[in-house]
Design a protein around this motif. Structure first.
Motif, PDB file in Angstrom:
ATOM      1  N   ALA A 152       3.787 -37.620   6.389  1.00 44.47           N
ATOM      2  CA  ALA A 152       3.928 -39.057   6.652  1.00 44.47           C
ATOM      3  C   ALA A 152       5.047 -39.671   5.818  1.00 44.47           C
ATOM      4  CB  ALA A 152       2.612 -39.780   6.383  1.00 44.47           C
ATOM      5  N   LYS A 153       5.239 -39.205   4.593  1.00 44.44           N
ATOM      6  CA  LYS A 153       6.236 -39.813   3.706  1.00 44.44           C
ATOM      7  C   LYS A 153       7.664 -39.674   4.244  1.00 44.44           C
ATOM      8  CE  LYS A 153       3.462 -39.336  -0.512  1.00 44.44           C
ATOM      9  NZ  LYS A 153       3.381 -38.704  -1.851  1.00 44.44           N
ATOM     10  N   PRO A 154       8.128 -38.457   4.582  1.00 44.88           N
ATOM     11  CA  PRO A 154       9.507 -38.375   5.106  1.00 44.88           C
ATOM     12  C   PRO A 154       9.664 -39.007   6.482  1.00 44.88           C
ATOM     13  CG  PRO A 154       8.436 -36.215   5.175  1.00 44.88           C
ATOM     14  CD  PRO A 154       7.545 -37.114   4.381  1.00 44.88           C
ATOM     15  N   VAL A 155       8.615 -38.964   7.307  1.00 47.52           N
ATOM     16  CA  VAL A 155       8.702 -39.596   8.627  1.00 47.52           C
ATOM     17  C   VAL A 155       8.844 -41.114   8.460  1.00 47.52           C
ATOM     18  CG1 VAL A 155       7.472 -40.057  10.785  1.00 47.52           C
ATOM     19  CG2 VAL A 155       7.447 -37.757   9.812  1.00 47.52           C
ATOM     20  N   LEU A 156       8.051 -41.684   7.556  1.00 45.10           N
ATOM     21  CA  LEU A 156       8.158 -43.113   7.283  1.00 45.10           C
ATOM     22  C   LEU A 156       9.552 -43.461   6.775  1.00 45.10           C
ATOM     23  CD1 LEU A 156       7.126 -45.990   6.793  1.00 45.10           C
ATOM     24  CD2 LEU A 156       6.187 -45.200   4.602  1.00 45.10           C
ATOM     25  N   GLN A 157      10.079 -42.676   5.860  1.00 42.40           N
ATOM     26  CA  GLN A 157      11.405 -42.956   5.319  1.00 42.40           C
ATOM     27  C   GLN A 157      12.468 -42.872   6.413  1.00 42.40           C
ATOM     28  OE1 GLN A 157      12.132 -44.087   2.110  1.00 42.40           O
ATOM     29  NE2 GLN A 157      14.024 -44.530   3.222  1.00 42.40           N
ATOM     30  N   ALA A 158      12.340 -41.892   7.301  1.00 40.72           N
ATOM     31  CA  ALA A 158      13.297 -41.766   8.412  1.00 40.72           C
ATOM     32  C   ALA A 158      13.232 -42.984   9.318  1.00 40.72           C
ATOM     33  CB  ALA A 158      13.009 -40.495   9.209  1.00 40.72           C
ATOM     34  N   ASN A 159      12.028 -43.495   9.561  1.00 35.81           N
ATOM     35  CA  ASN A 159      11.880 -44.692  10.396  1.00 35.81           C
ATOM     36  C   ASN A 159      12.493 -45.918   9.723  1.00 35.81           C
ATOM     37  OD1 ASN A 159      10.541 -43.088  12.197  1.00 35.81           O
ATOM     38  ND2 ASN A 159       8.503 -43.919  11.799  1.00 35.81           N
ATOM     39  N   ILE A 160      12.291 -46.019   8.408  1.00 41.76           N
ATOM     40  CA  ILE A 160      12.870 -47.153   7.669  1.00 41.76           C
ATOM     41  C   ILE A 160      14.402 -47.085   7.716  1.00 41.76           C
ATOM     42  CG2 ILE A 160      13.168 -48.151   5.366  1.00 41.76           C
ATOM     43  CD1 ILE A 160      10.241 -47.398   4.810  1.00 41.76           C
ATOM     44  N   ASP A 161      14.943 -45.882   7.535  1.00 42.68           N
ATOM     45  CA  ASP A 161      16.398 -45.722   7.602  1.00 42.68           C
ATOM     46  C   ASP A 161      16.917 -46.112   8.984  1.00 42.68           C
ATOM     47  OD1 ASP A 161      16.336 -44.802   5.010  1.00 42.68           O
ATOM     48  OD2 ASP A 161      16.441 -42.670   5.562  1.00 42.68           O
ATOM     49  N   GLU A 162      16.173 -45.721  10.013  1.00 40.71           N
ATOM     50  CA  GLU A 162      16.589 -46.052  11.382  1.00 40.71           C
ATOM     51  C   GLU A 162      16.559 -47.565  11.604  1.00 40.71           C
ATOM     52  OE1 GLU A 162      16.363 -47.157  15.445  1.00 40.71           O
ATOM     53  OE2 GLU A 162      14.614 -47.246  14.108  1.00 40.71           O
ATOM     54  N   ILE A 163      15.556 -48.239  11.058  1.00 38.03           N
ATOM     55  CA  ILE A 163      15.460 -49.702  11.172  1.00 38.03           C
ATOM     56  C   ILE A 163      16.642 -50.372  10.471  1.00 38.03           C
ATOM     57  CG2 ILE A 163      14.128 -51.718  10.435  1.00 38.03           C
ATOM     58  CD1 ILE A 163      11.591 -49.990  10.898  1.00 38.03           C
ATOM     59  N   HIS A 164      16.990 -49.908   9.284  1.00 39.63           N
ATOM     60  CA  HIS A 164      18.132 -50.471   8.560  1.00 39.63           C
ATOM     61  C   HIS A 164      19.435 -50.302   9.353  1.00 39.63           C
ATOM     62  CE1 HIS A 164      16.226 -51.789   4.939  1.00 39.63           C
ATOM     63  NE2 HIS A 164      15.792 -50.584   4.581  1.00 39.63           N
ATOM     64  N   GLN A 165      19.544 -49.193  10.069  1.00 36.30           N
ATOM     65  CA  GLN A 165      20.785 -48.895  10.783  1.00 36.30           C
ATOM     66  C   GLN A 165      20.880 -49.642  12.118  1.00 36.30           C
ATOM     67  OE1 GLN A 165      21.162 -44.640  11.210  1.00 36.30           O
ATOM     68  NE2 GLN A 165      20.980 -44.275   9.006  1.00 36.30           N
ATOM     69  N   ASN A 166      19.760 -49.791  12.814  1.00 34.27           N
ATOM     70  CA  ASN A 166      19.829 -50.215  14.207  1.00 34.27           C
ATOM     71  C   ASN A 166      19.091 -51.508  14.550  1.00 34.27           C
ATOM     72  OD1 ASN A 166      21.298 -47.829  15.041  1.00 34.27           O
ATOM     73  ND2 ASN A 166      19.396 -46.698  14.775  1.00 34.27           N
ATOM     74  N   SER A 167      18.258 -52.026  13.674  1.00 34.38           N
ATOM     75  CA  SER A 167      17.499 -53.241  13.992  1.00 34.38           C
ATOM     76  C   SER A 167      18.256 -54.489  13.534  1.00 34.38           C
ATOM     77  CB  SER A 167      16.128 -53.207  13.319  1.00 34.38           C
ATOM     78  OG  SER A 167      15.318 -52.207  13.884  1.00 34.38           O
ATOM     79  N   PRO A 168      18.070 -55.609  14.246  1.00 32.36           N
ATOM     80  CA  PRO A 168      18.669 -56.871  13.797  1.00 32.36           C
ATOM     81  C   PRO A 168      18.182 -57.220  12.389  1.00 32.36           C
ATOM     82  CG  PRO A 168      17.776 -57.075  16.018  1.00 32.36           C
ATOM     83  CD  PRO A 168      17.302 -55.753  15.493  1.00 32.36           C
ATOM     84  N   LYS A 169      19.036 -57.797  11.599  1.00 31.49           N
ATOM     85  CA  LYS A 169      18.715 -58.103  10.208  1.00 31.49           C
ATOM     86  C   LYS A 169      17.452 -58.959  10.078  1.00 31.49           C
ATOM     87  CE  LYS A 169      22.310 -56.166   8.165  1.00 31.49           C
ATOM     88  NZ  LYS A 169      22.165 -55.051   7.183  1.00 31.49           N
ATOM     89  N   ASP A 170      17.288 -59.914  10.987  1.00 32.20           N
ATOM     90  CA  ASP A 170      16.150 -60.821  10.859  1.00 32.20           C
ATOM     91  C   ASP A 170      14.820 -60.180  11.263  1.00 32.20           C
ATOM     92  OD1 ASP A 170      17.016 -60.651  13.497  1.00 32.20           O
ATOM     93  OD2 ASP A 170      16.241 -62.643  14.007  1.00 32.20           O
TER      94      ASP A 170
END
Length: 242
Positions: free
Chosen positions: A90-108
């Motif tokens: 769960a830890k690396p999967v969560l981190q990968a998802n967070i990284d993906e959000i930082h890269q591709n999700s709107p800032k707000d």
């Protein structure tokens, strides 16, 4: 080959040609393709053991009830589920998802989406995957049925049902592996008949892992195929909802 040609080529082979060895690196490459298969919540709670050692193959053959496919196999790949590694994964999967959000999700939207991911992988995931003699699963079931009265709710939450989810994810990897093998012109046979205790003993597997499937590998001889493939009529499977 096209995908249909690969599917047509893949058969459950009961006897392999002992004069045609497999390249273990090619089999390993097929396993690397199996990693691309989807898994529930991307948790990837499976492993495989690629067996080329003759003595271990002999032990596994006996554990597989001395079936012909096992007796003549050049190699075997044993797929196992690892529900016990849910916290570790769960830890690396969560981190990968967070990284993906930082890269591709709107800032707000990033902060909100990250909080949802953290809630899911840090709180919901342990609640669903941890085990306690079946009692936790029973409590989960009562909770899910109660919440389900008011809104849609995942109801497959008992320990046995979660095991099924993990096995389904592993089976997707197994099928991907067998199709990759077929694309290379190699043959396989998925075995369900085996003594799981003896398989674990031969591979020194931990108690908590479960054997999903044993795949024998080789190159077929003509008599290794038991006649033409038979399937029920397509209409027995296909139901269109309009």
């Amino acid at each position: 080959m096209t995908l249909r040609e690969i599917l047509e080529h893949r058969r459950a082979v009961r006897k392999y040609d002992s004069t045609k060895p497999l390249d273990p690196e090619q089999v390993k490459d097929c396993i690397s393709q199996a990693i691309l298969a989807p898994t529930s919540s991307n948790m990837q709670l499976w492993e495989c053991y690629h067996v080329t050692d003759p003595e271990t193959l002999q032990e596994l053959t006996h554990a597989c009830l001395d079936q012909g496919s096992a007796r003549t196999a050049q190699q075997m790949v044993v797929f196992v589920t690892r529900r016990d590694k849910h916290l570790q994964h769960a830890k690396p999967v969560l981190q990968a998802n967070i990284d993906e959000i930082h890269q591709n999700s709107p800032k707000d939207r990033q902060e909100h989406r990250i909080k949802l991911q953290e809630l899911y992988y840090n709180r919901v995931m342990p609640l669903q995957y941890m085990q306690f003699f079946g009692l936790k699963g029973l409590l989960n079931k009562i909770l899910a049925q109660t919440i389900g009265i008011f809104r849609p709710m995942v109801r497959q939450v008992t320990e046995g049902e979660v095991d099924t989810v993990v096995h389904k994810s592993c089976a997707l990897a197994v099928q991907t592996f067998m199709l990759a093998m077929s694309e290379k012109g190699y043959d396989t046979c998925p075995l369900e008949g085996f003594d799981s205790y003896r398989v674990k003993k031969a591979l020194h597997l931990p108690y908590r892992c479960q054997i999903n499937m044993i795949i024998t590998c080789g190159i077929r001889v003509p008599e290794g195929i038991r006649g033409d493939r038979y399937r029920l009529p397509f209409e027995e499977y296909y139901h269109r909802v309009e």
